[in-house]
Design a protein around this motif. Structure first.
Motif, PDB file in Angstrom:
ATOM      1  N   GLN A  81       0.847  -1.193   0.000  1.00 15.95           N
ATOM      2  CA  GLN A  81       0.000   0.000   0.000  1.00 15.95           C
ATOM      3  C   GLN A  81       0.880   1.240   0.000  1.00 15.95           C
ATOM      4  OE1 GLN A  81      -3.542  -0.100   0.190  1.00 15.95           O
ATOM      5  NE2 GLN A  81      -3.491   2.093  -0.284  1.00 15.95           N
ATOM      6  N   HIS A  82       0.607   2.172  -0.891  1.00 12.98           N
ATOM      7  CA  HIS A  82       1.394   3.397  -0.964  1.00 12.98           C
ATOM      8  C   HIS A  82       1.130   4.256   0.277  1.00 12.98           C
ATOM      9  CE1 HIS A  82       2.904   7.244  -2.408  1.00 12.98           C
ATOM     10  NE2 HIS A  82       3.540   6.572  -3.361  1.00 12.98           N
ATOM     11  N   SER A  83       2.206   4.831   0.813  1.00 14.20           N
ATOM     12  CA  SER A  83       2.062   5.747   1.950  1.00 14.20           C
ATOM     13  C   SER A  83       1.602   7.092   1.425  1.00 14.20           C
ATOM     14  CB  SER A  83       3.396   5.902   2.675  1.00 14.20           C
ATOM     15  OG  SER A  83       4.382   6.331   1.787  1.00 14.20           O
ATOM     16  N   HIS A  84       0.337   7.424   1.633  1.00 18.17           N
ATOM     17  CA  HIS A  84      -0.266   8.598   1.024  1.00 18.17           C
ATOM     18  C   HIS A  84       0.170   9.883   1.712  1.00 18.17           C
ATOM     19  CE1 HIS A  84      -2.892   6.178  -1.480  1.00 18.17           C
ATOM     20  NE2 HIS A  84      -3.152   5.427  -0.427  1.00 18.17           N
TER      21      HIS A  84
END
Length: 422
Positions: free
Chosen positions: A113-116
């Motif tokens: 999951q991309h770190s937003h």
């Protein structure tokens, strides 16, 4: 007696001063001005969003294929840690929300999951579902067998930022127009609609022809010129994003077809090149050759000196291989210690033998390992000539592979060590 007051002469505007929008819109109609500005701004924002979304989709598709190629060995061995490392090494770029690697049964092997950034919000999550309703998919293949699947979900933060910037500029321009036209009313055709039509024409050219180098010309009106400058700034930003996406797509395409360690073409590019070579030979009636190469006893260098030295040996072999062929020939690393060469059309078999001899000669020179030692390597080479040894890629590879193994057995029986300390 009262002193007579002098009448103040009206100030004359400098001849070089541009007329203001207030002076022009005293003769125009408010509704048409607002419609023209809104149409131009909406055209650019919508067309720009569509262009960015299309290029981002291509980016995700290329990224999915790159991830599938990167994690294929880890999926084969069920190494979830290596799968995640492979996903992170390739997919940690902007525009990616999450990546899933699944097995054929649909079970998730690894998820990233991309770190937003702080822009992430329920609005972003909802926009992801609208802009990216379906993930980009790429099968993970081991030969002809599908052993898994890569799913990449897009992230809409960049597109939302673009839409927000475009909306702010559009609203600023609309606000400027409204303020200037509240106190004015009458003539419209000549002085205002013409310049705004230029904006609409530029927006149409950007949307229809991808003419990102177009710019709004000067109108001779101060406020519209400021609007044009903001409009041109937005076009310049869109042009930069477009160029960046093209560059990223080109880099992802290169990664998808080249080996990360040696820089040679990978198995995917080898299969494409081999198919093209067969097609060209069918049309021209010429012959070409496929060389299948394997480093003798490569496992020994990993066992004796470690994988870092093994990688250095593969890089050295790839460089010697690249130097031993012509610029019209193509070298590939198929995986592990297996290499291949597609030789361009030639006139006789002596040319193929000369190339094999140059490769053997080049491998005689020692190369330095990271631990300071020197080593040499030998290659077992199998050759297949089109159309004498086969007319399909499978036949050519089967013949070259069989000849390579015959030579390898001959080297073993003759006492060759393959990779030796020099």
């Amino acid at each position: 007696m009262a002193t007579p007051q002098k009448t103040k002469a009206p100030e004359v505007a400098p001849a070089a001063a541009l007329p203001t929008l207030a002076q022009i819109l005293g003769r125009v109609h408010l509704r048409l001005i607002l419609f023209a500005v809104a149409l131009a701004a909406a055209s650019l924002v919508v067309s720009g969003g569509i262009v960015i979304r299309n290029y981002a989709q291509r980016n995700l598709d290329l990224l999915a294929r790159t991830v599938s190629y990167t994690v294929e060995p880890a999926v084969v061995f069920g190494d979830q840690g290596a799968i995640r490392e492979g996903v992170v090494s390739v997919a940690a770029v902007s525009g990616v929300d999450s990546v899933e690697v699944r097995d054929p049964a649909g079970r998730v092997l690894a998820r990233w999951q991309h770190s937003h950034a702080d822009f992430h919000s329920p609005i972003t999550h909802a926009a992801n579902g609208v802009i990216w309703p379906r993930p980009s998919l790429a099968p993970i293949r081991r030969g002809d067998v599908v052993i898994g699947e890569v799913r990449i979900f897009g992230n809409s933060e960049g597109i939302l930022r673009y839409i927000l910037a475009g909306t702010i500029i559009a609203l600023s321009c609309l606000g400027l127009t409204v303020l200037a036209t509240r106190i004015l009313a009458q003539r419209l055709q000549k002085d205002v609609i013409g310049p705004l039509d230029h904006v609409a024409d530029v927006a149409h050219a950007v949307r229809s022809d991808r003419a990102f180098d177009k710019r709004v010309p000067s109108s001779g009106i101060a406020e519209i010129d400021r609007f044009g400058q903001d409009f041109n700034a937005l076009l310049a930003e869109l042009q930069g994003w477009h160029a960046g996406l093209k560059s990223e797509n080109a880099e992802l395409a290169r990664r998808a077809t080249h080996d990360a360690l040696t820089g040679l073409g990978n198995r995917v590019l080898f299969e494409q090149t081999l198919g093209d070579a067969i097609g060209n030979s069918v049309r021209s009636g010429t012959s070409f050759a496929v060389l299948y190469l394997d480093v003798d006893n490569f496992k020994d260098i990993n066992d004796r000196h470690g994988h870092e030295c093994g990688d250095a040996a593969l890089i050295a072999v790839a460089e010697r291989l690249r130097q031993s062929i012509r610029h019209v020939d193509h070298a590939f690393r198929l995986g592990g210690d297996e290499f291949a060469v597609v030789l361009a059309p030639f006139y006789n078999r002596a040319h193929v033998d000369a190339v094999s001899a140059r490769i053997d000669k080049a491998m005689e020179r020692p190369f330095r390992l990271p631990n300071g030692l020197f080593a040499t390597a030998t290659l077992s080479i199998g050759v297949a000539v089109y159309p004498d040894d086969g007319v399909s890629p499978q036949d050519l590879l089967r013949r070259a592979d069989a000849e390579m193994y015959l030579r390898k057995r001959g080297r073993r029986s003759a006492g060759f060590e393959g990779i030796e300390n020099a």
